[in-house]
Scaffold this motif. Structure first.
Motif, PDB file in Angstrom:
ATOM      1  N   GLY A 125      11.056  11.471  -4.176  1.00  0.00           N
ATOM      2  CA  GLY A 125      11.561  10.226  -4.734  1.00  0.00           C
ATOM      3  C   GLY A 125      10.657   9.659  -5.813  1.00  0.00           C
ATOM      4  O   GLY A 125      11.121   9.070  -6.791  1.00  0.00           O
ATOM      5  N   ALA A 126       9.333   9.863  -5.644  1.00  0.00           N
ATOM      6  CA  ALA A 126       8.384   9.316  -6.611  1.00  0.00           C
ATOM      7  C   ALA A 126       8.529   9.973  -7.973  1.00  0.00           C
ATOM      8  O   ALA A 126       8.220   9.375  -9.009  1.00  0.00           O
ATOM      9  CB  ALA A 126       6.960   9.477  -6.091  1.00  0.00           C
ATOM     10  N   ARG A 186       3.830   5.734  -5.587  1.00  0.00           N
ATOM     11  CA  ARG A 186       3.831   5.811  -7.058  1.00  0.00           C
ATOM     12  C   ARG A 186       2.744   6.758  -7.559  1.00  0.00           C
ATOM     13  O   ARG A 186       2.935   7.505  -8.512  1.00  0.00           O
ATOM     14  CB  ARG A 186       3.613   4.418  -7.649  1.00  0.00           C
ATOM     15  N   ASP A 187       1.569   6.686  -6.893  1.00  0.00           N
ATOM     16  CA  ASP A 187       0.428   7.491  -7.342  1.00  0.00           C
ATOM     17  C   ASP A 187       0.490   8.926  -6.843  1.00  0.00           C
ATOM     18  O   ASP A 187      -0.319   9.765  -7.271  1.00  0.00           O
ATOM     19  CB  ASP A 187      -0.882   6.851  -6.869  1.00  0.00           C
ATOM     20  N   GLY A 188       1.423   9.199  -5.915  1.00  0.00           N
ATOM     21  CA  GLY A 188       1.448  10.522  -5.315  1.00  0.00           C
ATOM     22  C   GLY A 188       0.200  10.805  -4.504  1.00  0.00           C
ATOM     23  O   GLY A 188      -0.262  11.951  -4.423  1.00  0.00           O
ATOM     24  N   ASP A 189      -0.356   9.760  -3.882  1.00  0.00           N
ATOM     25  CA  ASP A 189      -1.620   9.867  -3.138  1.00  0.00           C
ATOM     26  C   ASP A 189      -1.337  10.251  -1.686  1.00  0.00           C
ATOM     27  O   ASP A 189      -1.019   9.407  -0.845  1.00  0.00           O
ATOM     28  CB  ASP A 189      -2.366   8.532  -3.214  1.00  0.00           C
ATOM     29  N   ALA A 224       0.831  -1.204   0.000  1.00  0.00           N
ATOM     30  CA  ALA A 224       0.000   0.000   0.000  1.00  0.00           C
ATOM     31  C   ALA A 224       0.868   1.258   0.000  1.00  0.00           C
ATOM     32  O   ALA A 224       0.535   2.256  -0.668  1.00  0.00           O
ATOM     33  CB  ALA A 224      -0.925  -0.003   1.218  1.00  0.00           C
ATOM     34  N   PHE A 225       1.979   1.204   0.725  1.00  0.00           N
ATOM     35  CA  PHE A 225       2.908   2.334   0.730  1.00  0.00           C
ATOM     36  C   PHE A 225       3.493   2.558  -0.660  1.00  0.00           C
ATOM     37  O   PHE A 225       3.549   3.696  -1.157  1.00  0.00           O
ATOM     38  CB  PHE A 225       4.020   2.078   1.743  1.00  0.00           C
ATOM     39  N   LEU A 226       3.925   1.483  -1.322  1.00  0.00           N
ATOM     40  CA  LEU A 226       4.501   1.603  -2.658  1.00  0.00           C
ATOM     41  C   LEU A 226       3.491   2.168  -3.651  1.00  0.00           C
ATOM     42  O   LEU A 226       3.814   3.043  -4.466  1.00  0.00           O
ATOM     43  CB  LEU A 226       4.997   0.240  -3.137  1.00  0.00           C
ATOM     44  N   LEU A 237      -0.931   9.021   4.259  1.00  0.00           N
ATOM     45  CA  LEU A 237      -1.290   9.305   5.648  1.00  0.00           C
ATOM     46  C   LEU A 237      -1.887   8.077   6.334  1.00  0.00           C
ATOM     47  O   LEU A 237      -1.713   7.878   7.539  1.00  0.00           O
ATOM     48  CB  LEU A 237      -2.289  10.463   5.713  1.00  0.00           C
ATOM     49  N   GLN A 238      -2.583   7.250   5.558  1.00  0.00           N
ATOM     50  CA  GLN A 238      -3.211   6.065   6.125  1.00  0.00           C
ATOM     51  C   GLN A 238      -2.204   4.965   6.454  1.00  0.00           C
ATOM     52  O   GLN A 238      -2.418   4.170   7.364  1.00  0.00           O
ATOM     53  CB  GLN A 238      -4.265   5.520   5.157  1.00  0.00           C
TER      54      GLN A 238
END
Length: 292
Positions: free
Chosen positions: A227-228, A186-189, A180-182, A194-195
């Motif tokens: 980094g993304a 990648r999505d810049g979400d 989920a972190f990756l 935060l979650q």
């Protein structure tokens, strides 16, 4: 079968157990292998028939070799202070590994960091008793102390370990959090990050010029977003037996290894290696090997 060949066979039956013990006590598999080699040399010098209980003798001698190495290491650190990075063992994460084999072969990085903060006696007493169920009477003989003193050493170590940010989630849940972190990175979400990141996350990055520590989710997200935007390939791997992240350049050059500690569904601590010299010494999967 000669006495020597019989002895080699008997010793080999116990080698992996001894290496696992020494690895946990010393924090490095290479050091663990060296310690067990010393145990073999001592065994080879024993007179035939002089050992009544070979498994117990091997455990005791392994413990004595390790405590000597730990005490010598502590003496060197006292004269030449330096903060070193615990050993990283990085491998492909197939999502369905032999969990028992992983537990035997790898030492979680978070636990290694805590163990490195313990005194030699505390570390040996905790590892032998709490991980390998060696009786305190035997541990006391290794330490050259009373049984009560050995119990106290293990108790002090136990309190420090309990107070550390060790993983609380199972292996599969850790994988889900790292994935989920990756995806969020990648999505810049921002909301998804935060979650998945603890508000008080600590991110330690070991580079060519030393270690940089970033505290708090806002600072970590800012660094993650930078980094993304870079041209990198990131995949989940196993770092010391727990899900982590390995990144490469588009040309397949390793850029970083990240060990992630997950507690209660969030990443609370990251230890990252971004020093090209350190990365060059590591045995790392290639991008192609894990689907890049």
């Amino acid at each position: 079968m000669t006495r020597d060949s019989s002895l080699v066979t008997e010793f080999d039956d116990h080698r992996e157990r001894l290496v696992a013990m020494a690895h946990r006590m010393l924090g490095s598999r290479a050091d663990g292998e060296d310690a067990v080699q010393e145990v073999w040399l001592r065994l080879a010098r024993q007179e035939q028939g002089s050992i009544d209980n070979l498994p117990g003798w091997l455990t005791t001698v392994t413990g004595r070799v390790c405590i000597d190495m730990l005490r010598a290491r502590r003496a060197r650190v006292a004269t030449v202070p330096q903060a070193d990075l615990p050993e990283f063992t990085v491998s492909e994460d197939t999502e369905a590994p032999d969990e028992a084999a992983v537990a035997t072969d790898a030492v979680g990085l978070a636990l290694l960091v805590v163990l490195d903060s313990l005194g030699p006696d505390e570390r040996l007493a905790f590892v032998l008793h709490d991980i390998f169920a060696v009786p305190f009477a035997e541990i006391a003989q290794i330490l050259g102390a009373s049984t009560d003193a050995a119990k106290m050493s293990a108790s002090r170590a136990r309190r420090k370990v309990r107070g550390a940010d060790l993983p609380s989630d199972g292996r599969q849940r850790q994988r889900q959090v790292v994935d989920a972190f990756l995806k969020a990175a990648r999505d810049g979400d921002f909301d998804a990050l935060l979650q998945v990141l603890d508000p008080h996350i600590t991110w330690r990055s070991y580079g060519p010029d030393g270690v940089t520590v970033t505290l708090g989710v806002t600072e970590v997200i800012a660094a993650t977003e930078r980094g993304a935007r870079a041209a990198v390939v990131a995949r989940r791997v196993l770092v010391n037996g727990a899900p982590g992240v390995l990144t490469w350049s588009r040309s397949g050059v390793p850029l970083s290894v990240m060990a992630c500690t997950v507690r209660h569904g969030r990443i609370v601590d990251v230890v990252a290696v971004v020093d090209p010299r350190r990365l060059a010494t590591m045995d790392l999967p290639t991008c192609d090997e894990i689907g890049g």
